[in-house]
Design an enzyme around this catalytic site. Structure first.
Site, PDB file in Angstrom:
ATOM      1  N   LYS A  43      46.094   3.750-130.618  1.00 22.90           N
ATOM      2  CA  LYS A  43      47.208   3.319-129.677  1.00 22.90           C
ATOM      3  C   LYS A  43      46.950   2.890-128.183  1.00 22.90           C
ATOM      4  O   LYS A  43      47.654   1.748-128.229  1.00 22.90           O
ATOM      5  CB  LYS A  43      47.846   4.968-129.833  1.00 22.90           C
ATOM      6  N   GLN A  64      47.640  14.289-126.854  1.00 24.71           N
ATOM      7  CA  GLN A  64      47.541  14.348-128.338  1.00 24.71           C
ATOM      8  C   GLN A  64      46.952  14.893-129.022  1.00 24.71           C
ATOM      9  O   GLN A  64      46.339  16.342-128.194  1.00 24.71           O
ATOM     10  CB  GLN A  64      46.003  13.430-128.275  1.00 24.71           C
ATOM     11  N   ASP A  85      56.921  10.760-128.094  1.00 29.49           N
ATOM     12  CA  ASP A  85      56.713  11.008-128.970  1.00 29.49           C
ATOM     13  C   ASP A  85      57.994  11.862-129.733  1.00 29.49           C
ATOM     14  O   ASP A  85      57.509  12.259-131.022  1.00 29.49           O
ATOM     15  CB  ASP A  85      55.579  12.045-129.027  1.00 29.49           C
TER      16      ASP A  85
END
Length: 293
Positions: A52, A96, A119
């Site tokens: 990422k 995460q 997200d």
């Protein structure tokens, strides 16, 4: 059989985003900024976060990686999330997953400002998605929609079967594939571990989306000819045929089913790269919204 190539499709999207960032800066906007919080030193999480950060650099984003040891307290983590929420320079925040067992993932998700939840996991954004209102779509489902659209897979009137009901993939996909849009307008069946006669259901699928986490679960006797398969699963298994000693398998037995498929995603190189591309796309949307674009 046509391979739904997420690797090349995500590359195209990143190139498009790179152009948009250049235009944004030329118009006086600021460089998009994505922050990521990583707890512990899980190998898979390290790999995902590294990819990422690298992708941010590729498209011209600024990125910040915030690390915590695995014994971080919930209070410390929530305090850091609040600091990022209040930082006007940061457009998007991801935490995460998975998190250590002593941390409530939902509490963490709810602490993220929905405007920075790129997200797409915050209940506010999930609710807006369900109502078909403008919002950040969860990155993996959004990536699947892009794959279907860019490969011109027909979805209207089709029977879409989803295996797996997670809040990250399965449940959102069932909503998105049923919406009055393209891709969408499917008749959707959501299946899971308690589903009876699963094989009979999957054999009726025109589009089969598998997000189960069980290596090569779907075999050729579970599908009909001409099906489009989206394989979201990825499992690392030992192998004496690779230099690393490991190989990655999807939820679908690719070699056994591919000849019956009209379209199919490979593992790796299918859905995975698309997830990162859509995370970047959501971050750019956040950055542009501050200009009223």
């Amino acid at each position: 059989m046509i391979t739904l190539d997420g690797k090349n499709t995500s590359k195209d999207i990143k190139e498009e985003l790179e152009v948009e960032v250049s235009q944004l800066l030329a118009n006086g906007g600021k460089r998009p900024h994505l922050a990521a919080i990583l707890v512990g030193n899980d190998g898979a999480s390290e790999t995902y976060i590294g990819a990422k950060v690298k992708a941010c650099d590729k498209v011209g984003f600024e990125s910040t990686l915030i690390r915590f040891e695995s014994d971080v307290t919930v209070e410390e983590l929530l305090a850091e999330i609040e600091r990022v929420n209040e930082n006007t320079d940061i457009d998007g925040l991801i935490v995460q997953l998975p998190l250590p067992k002593h941390i409530d993932e939902m509490k963490v998700t709810e602490a993220i400002n929905p405007i920075k939840d790129v997200d797409g996991f915050h209940p506010t954004n999930i609710g807006r998605m369900a109502l078909n209102l403008p919002t950040y779509l969860p990155a993996t489902p959004a990536g699947i929609l892009e794959l279907l659209e860019r490969h011109e897979v027909e979805t209207s009137g089709k029977h879409c079967v989803v295996i797996g009901r997670s809040h990250i993939v399965g449940s959102p996909m069932s909503i998105l594939m049923a919406r009055n849009n393209y891709p969408g307008n499917c008749t959707v069946t959501l299946t899971h571990s308690r589903t009876i006669n699963l094989k009979e259901i999957t054999k009726t699928a025109d589009i089969l989306i598998v997000a189960l986490g069980k290596a090569e679960f779907v075999t050729s006797d579970m599908i009909k000819d001409g099906v489009c398969i989206i394989d979201v699963g990825i499992t690392r298994v030992k192998s004496d045929k690779t230099k690393s000693g490991w190989k990655l398998l999807g939820d679908v037995a690719f070699e056994k089913v591919k000849d019956k498929c009209s379209f199919i995603t490979p593992v790796p190189g299918g859905v995975g790269p698309m997830t990162i591309a859509m995370l970047l796309k959501n971050t750019l949307i956040s950055a542009k919204s501050k200009l009223g674009s």
